[in-house]
Design a protein around this motif. Structure first.
Motif, PDB file in Angstrom:
ATOM      1  N   ASN A  74       0.902  -1.136  -0.006  1.00  0.00           N
ATOM      2  CA  ASN A  74       0.198  -0.110  -0.102  1.00  0.00           C
ATOM      3  C   ASN A  74       0.811   1.098  -0.088  1.00  0.00           C
ATOM      4  O   ASN A  74       1.917   1.185  -0.512  1.00  0.00           O
ATOM      5  CB  ASN A  74      -1.040  -0.100   1.117  1.00  0.00           C
ATOM      6  CG  ASN A  74      -2.105  -1.348   0.957  1.00  0.00           C
ATOM      7  OD1 ASN A  74      -2.182  -2.207   1.215  1.00  0.00           O
ATOM      8  ND2 ASN A  74      -2.949  -0.672  -0.040  1.00  0.00           N
ATOM      9  N   ARG A 119      -1.121   4.983  -7.390  1.00  0.00           N
ATOM     10  CA  ARG A 119      -2.533   4.619  -6.723  1.00  0.00           C
ATOM     11  C   ARG A 119      -3.423   5.506  -7.002  1.00  0.00           C
ATOM     12  O   ARG A 119      -3.157   6.873  -7.076  1.00  0.00           O
ATOM     13  CB  ARG A 119      -2.457   4.203  -5.415  1.00  0.00           C
ATOM     14  CG  ARG A 119      -1.271   3.354  -4.978  1.00  0.00           C
ATOM     15  CD  ARG A 119      -1.369   2.075  -5.687  1.00  0.00           C
ATOM     16  NE  ARG A 119      -0.015   1.105  -5.552  1.00  0.00           N
ATOM     17  CZ  ARG A 119      -0.167  -0.070  -5.052  1.00  0.00           C
ATOM     18  NH1 ARG A 119      -1.424  -0.616  -4.650  1.00  0.00           N
ATOM     19  NH2 ARG A 119       0.861  -0.828  -4.870  1.00  0.00           N
ATOM     20  N   ASN A 156      -4.182  -0.123  -9.815  1.00  0.00           N
ATOM     21  CA  ASN A 156      -5.391  -0.306  -8.916  1.00  0.00           C
ATOM     22  C   ASN A 156      -4.918  -1.147  -7.991  1.00  0.00           C
ATOM     23  O   ASN A 156      -4.265  -2.060  -7.769  1.00  0.00           O
ATOM     24  CB  ASN A 156      -6.450  -1.004  -9.704  1.00  0.00           C
ATOM     25  CG  ASN A 156      -6.865   0.317 -10.836  1.00  0.00           C
ATOM     26  OD1 ASN A 156      -6.977   1.221 -10.504  1.00  0.00           O
ATOM     27  ND2 ASN A 156      -7.189  -0.390 -11.911  1.00  0.00           N
ATOM     28  N   CYS A 157      -5.447  -0.778  -6.613  1.00  0.00           N
ATOM     29  CA  CYS A 157      -4.894  -1.606  -5.425  1.00  0.00           C
ATOM     30  C   CYS A 157      -5.810  -2.741  -5.229  1.00  0.00           C
ATOM     31  O   CYS A 157      -7.098  -2.904  -5.334  1.00  0.00           O
ATOM     32  CB  CYS A 157      -5.174  -0.690  -4.096  1.00  0.00           C
ATOM     33  SG  CYS A 157      -4.448   0.821  -4.069  1.00  0.00           S
ATOM     34  N   CYS A 164      -5.599   2.814   5.230  1.00  0.00           N
ATOM     35  CA  CYS A 164      -6.171   3.493   4.326  1.00  0.00           C
ATOM     36  C   CYS A 164      -7.705   3.872   4.394  1.00  0.00           C
ATOM     37  O   CYS A 164      -8.515   3.045   5.036  1.00  0.00           O
ATOM     38  CB  CYS A 164      -6.314   2.385   2.987  1.00  0.00           C
ATOM     39  SG  CYS A 164      -4.522   1.792   2.078  1.00  0.00           S
ATOM     40  N   PRO A 173     -10.586   2.524  -4.560  1.00  0.00           N
ATOM     41  CA  PRO A 173      -9.190   2.192  -4.670  1.00  0.00           C
ATOM     42  C   PRO A 173      -9.033   1.857  -6.572  1.00  0.00           C
ATOM     43  O   PRO A 173      -7.992   1.730  -6.748  1.00  0.00           O
ATOM     44  CB  PRO A 173      -9.017   0.759  -4.313  1.00  0.00           C
ATOM     45  CG  PRO A 173     -10.542   0.227  -4.202  1.00  0.00           C
ATOM     46  CD  PRO A 173     -11.571   1.284  -4.060  1.00  0.00           C
ATOM     47  N   THR A 230     -10.890  -5.314  -2.538  1.00  0.00           N
ATOM     48  CA  THR A 230     -10.194  -4.088  -1.710  1.00  0.00           C
ATOM     49  C   THR A 230     -11.081  -3.185  -1.085  1.00  0.00           C
ATOM     50  O   THR A 230     -11.019  -2.779   0.098  1.00  0.00           O
ATOM     51  CB  THR A 230      -9.408  -3.353  -2.721  1.00  0.00           C
ATOM     52  OG1 THR A 230      -8.570  -4.517  -3.415  1.00  0.00           O
ATOM     53  CG2 THR A 230      -8.670  -2.541  -2.052  1.00  0.00           C
ATOM     54  N   CYS A 345      -5.282   8.741   1.807  1.00  0.00           N
ATOM     55  CA  CYS A 345      -4.024   7.610   1.643  1.00  0.00           C
ATOM     56  C   CYS A 345      -3.528   7.010   2.981  1.00  0.00           C
ATOM     57  O   CYS A 345      -2.783   5.928   2.954  1.00  0.00           O
ATOM     58  CB  CYS A 345      -2.946   8.230   0.773  1.00  0.00           C
ATOM     59  SG  CYS A 345      -2.078   9.526   1.956  1.00  0.00           S
TER      60      CYS A 345
END
Lengths: 382, 161, 286
Positions: A74, A119, A156-157, A164, A173, A230, A345
């Protein structure tokens, strides 16, 4: 050309090569100093393959993953801000010649950066800073000179970090716009690939240089599923409804004193924040006093000097400095730039040495506000 | 000046604005019109406060004897303002010296006369006290501001200035 | 139209890089305050500005300070900055002589509402060095005296020795329908003028509370008391303008230092109509 492609993991190096062939300096995540940081990297090998981070308030540590994910981590300690808006920049040099002065302006950078692994929250942070540095009659030329050449490969996360809260800030995300490419890493038992969404002509032209295949419905669905997961596993959140008003009406809330007991006014939160933009200037001279230079460098509203005028500092108490940061970020920012200054973030939570959590502080102010609305409501505007 | 005229001109002084006619008449009976030449001494520190003034024009300076620092001029009182309230508070002695900086036109009010009226007519006494409290509050506020020495060279500018 | 033409505005190379200008003369106004008369940056253009605007003044190798322009906007060929010597930058500037050079960035910020004052009475209320940013307004009012009603200039300073622009104050007081009242916090027996705070002076003028526009500049406490006094005298907040001071590093809304709530003092101000900032003036450490 399709707007979505499938890029096999083995072909990722081609993306680096394509970008470099167009004159881009490639910057991405890599391992350094026991952290994953953004740095100049020349190849995909330098990515933190198989590594992740564990984050919590005042906690950050690296951990080995049990797979070979390339982007399985992350928020990095520092954001991309330091590339677009360097921590220190020379403004000019000046020379004394008898009584007269001779000034040499520092030229704007013409560097072409390709950011690999931006991100969604960070993409939003870049858009916030775009507004900050362009909302005036006076623009920040040095920022814009780097920004205009920027290539953004978003990622993309695929997991939610403990600190987060992008979902509640509507900044992630998944990257929605303003990227050249957006990659979603898919890692199954049999396959390791990226679903690549093309977001610009430049992105398309880069991908034309890379071996990428068409992507099928299932693969797109697989990528979407990961992002949805996510989203659904993100635990932290900030309630943003009426937040600017809530804060501007509660400048005398007792909770500011409460935070001040913990806050060390170290300014870490401002340094790691991807949108904080305050700066100061610094003058240096040679020993003979004939040559001088002036620099701009990042500054923090947590320092005592920040608000200093000839008569003294306007914000002496830690309480007032924390309040300035938080109310600016979440309240006055909206009036100034038409957007919140927070993208969720979570860096300020991770990197606060005493673990002050911006989402909890907002909740505390909101909480007392709603619990004793009667008595507190009357104090408004006092 | 006729008593009637005096009442009318007193009525125009800001300190007495909107004062009830009856009360104003009571006050008038203790008032007289005075003209003081430039440099005139109106009263001195430690003296009995027998008279106070409603300034119509000109300016009066208040001075205090500050030992080795000499005579310090701490305030001026000008048109529309009240000069002196020591007559109101026991032991009825002035704390300052007062000089006319220029020719002064004023109403002089006999303090002993006024004190007696205040004692016998509490309604009148209350009205006087109310008006004086307002003046005192403003003076106190101004004194505080003066104490802050806002223009003083609290020169802590340091590197940035 | 009011003559504050900006057509010949000096081109600023880059907003963070100063243009160089030459000192023509330095005048000591008081023991610790001086005025620099400056030939504008040598690129042939006049240096047009609006009353109330400021420059970032750079002293070689030492630093930069935000300083209001105190000269006549109708004479853009000679700039003046009246400067209080309080720190290293201003001390350095105080030592400059004819022919020495400084850097200038500007003019920046929102100025005083000279246009809006046309046809109205104008009350200028200044405290200490606060008279400097108001002097360009006074020049503008005086130059077109017939366009304005009564002009009242109230000025408070620490002591008689700290009064700025004494000769000009005297001259202005002689203009038709113009009053100048000066007061000091501390006097001595040789001082024949007023002693007391500047807010006292409102007792001596009969201001038309409906048709007067008030422009206030001085230390923040002084402005707070003044604003209170004016409102007590029936003026609405809309009739009052104040000029504020905060730490500034850029002067152009980019460095973040001068924020006052949502306002950037440098670009949204330094001159504000009172309602824009009034709700924050009573709050501590904003």
């Amino acid at each position: 050309m399709d707007t979505t492609l499938k890029l096999k993991i083995n072909n990722l190096p081609q993306l680096f090569a394509a970008l470099q062939s167009r004159g881009y300096t490639t910057v991405g995540p890599t391992l350094r100093d026991e952290a994953i940081v953004y740095d100049r990297i020349d190849s995909a090998d330098e990515l933190p393959i198989g590594w992740t981070d564990e984050q919590a308030p005042a906690t950050y540590r690296l951990k080995k993953r049990d797979d070979n994910a390339y982007f399985g981590f992350n928020a990095t300690p520092q954001s991309w801000k330091r590339y677009l808006y360097p921590p220190q920049r020379k403004l000019f040099s000046i020379k004394k010649n008898g009584k007269s002065l001779e000034l040499l302006e520092e030229k704007d950078s013409n560097v072409k950066y390709a950011f690999i692994g931006v991100r969604s929250c960070e993409l939003n942070a870049i858009m916030v800073q775009d507004k900050v540095f362009n909302s005036n009659e006076y623009k920040d030329d040095s920022y814009n000179s780097i920004r205009k050449n920027l290539f953004i490969a978003a990622v993309n996360c695929t997991q939610a970090g403990e600190t987060c809260f992008c979902v509640s800030m509507k900044t992630g995300p998944k990257a929605r716009s303003s990227f050249d490419l957006a990659l979603t890493e898919v890692l199954t038992e049999n396959e390791h690939y990226f679903v690549v969404e093309i977001g610009s002509e430049n992105g398309a032209s880069i991908m034309a240089q890379v071996d990428a295949a068409a992507v099928n419905e299932n693969e797109i669905e697989e990528a979407d599923k990961i992002i949805r997961q996510t989203e659904s596993t993100m635990k932290r959140s900030m309630e943003t409804a009426d937040l600017p008003e809530l804060l501007s009406e509660n400048l005398e809330h007792p909770h500011w004193d409460e935070v001040a007991k913990r806050c060390l006014t170290c300014g870490n939160c401002t340094m790691v924040c991807p949108t904080c933009f305050c700066s100061t200037v610094e003058d240096v001279t040679d020993l003979a006093g004939q040559n001088a230079e002036r620099f701009r460098r990042w500054d923090s509203c947590f320092t005592m000097d920040f608000s200093k005028v000839a008569g003294g500092s306007f914000r002496i108490s830690p309480k007032s400095r924390y309040r300035q940061w938080l109310t600016h970020k979440l309240s006055s920012w909206v009036e100034q730039f038409g957007t919140s200054g927070c993208v969720g973030c979570g860096r300020c939570i991770t990197w606060c040495p005493v673990g002050i959590d911006i989402t909890a502080e907002v909740q505390a102010i909101r909480g007392v506000e709603t619990q004793s609305e009667g008595s507190f409501g009357q104090q408004k505007g006092v | 000046m006729q008593l009637q005229d005096l009442t009318e001109s007193l009525h125009k002084h800001p300190f007495l604005s909107n004062m009830d006619d009856e009360l104003l008449k009571t006050l008038t009976s203790c008032a007289s019109n005075v003209v003081l030449p430039e440099g005139a001494r109106l009263f001195g520190e430690g003296e009995d406060a027998k008279t106070f003034y409603l300034i119509r024009s000109g300016r009066v300076a208040l001075e205090i004897q500050a030992g080795e620092r000499g005579q310090i001029r701490i305030q001026t009182v000008g048109p529309g303002e009240v000069l002196g309230w020591s007559w109101l508070i026991s032991p009825y002695r002035w704390h300052f010296d007062a000089y006319a900086v220029e020719q002064v036109h004023a109403f002089a009010i006999d303090a002993t006369c006024l004190r007696t009226k205040c004692e016998t007519d509490h309604h009148f006494g209350y009205e006087m006290l109310r008006r004086f409290s307002e003046v005192l509050e403003r003076r106190l506020e101004a004194t505080r501001l003066q104490l802050l020495d806002v223009y003083g060279s609290a020169a802590t500018g340091g590197e940035n200035y | 139209m009011i003559e504050t033409t900006l057509e010949n505005k000096t081109e600023i190379k880059s907003s963070m890089v100063p243009a160089l200008a030459t000192i023509r003369r330095a005048i000591w106004e008081t023991d610790d305050t001086f005025t620099l008369l400056i030939d504008p940056p040598a690129d042939g253009n006049a240096f047009a500005f609006k009353p109330g605007q400021f420059n970032m003044v750079y002293a070689f190798g030492v630093g930069e300070s935000a300083i209001s322009i105190s000269s006549d906007p109708a004479k853009p060929n000679m700039l003046a900055h009246t400067i209080h010597r309080v720190g290293t930058v201003t001390s350095t500037l105080s030592k400059l002589k004819r022919g020495d050079m400084i850097g200038l960035r500007g003019p920046f910020g929102a100025g005083w509402p000279v246009e809006e004052a046309v046809g109205k009475d104008v009350c200028i209320t200044a405290g200490g060095i606060g008279l400097a940013p108001l002097r360009p307004v006074i020049y503008s009012l005086v130059r077109q005296r017939e366009k304005f009603g009564r002009i009242i200039i109230l000025y408070g300073a620490r002591s008689p020795l700290d009064l700025l622009y004494r000769v000009e104050l005297e001259q202005w007081s002689k203009l038709p329908n113009t009053e100048v009242i000066v007061t000091v916090d501390r006097g001595d027996s040789s001082w024949k003028g007023h002693i007391g705070v500047v807010t006292n002076l409102f007792s001596y003028i009969k201001m038309d509370s409906r048709s007067t526009l008030v422009m206030v500049c001085g230390p923040e406490v002084m402005m707070k008391y003044t604003v209170e006094e004016l409102q007590r005298r029936g003026l609405s907040q809309e009739q009052i303008y104040i000029s504020m001071e905060r730490n500034m590093k850029c002067g152009i809304g980019l460095c973040g230092h001068c924020q006052f709530g949502p306002k950037f003092i440098c670009k949204d101000g330094p001159v504000f109509r009172l309602p824009e900032v009034h709700h924050l003036l009573d709050k501590k450490e904003i």
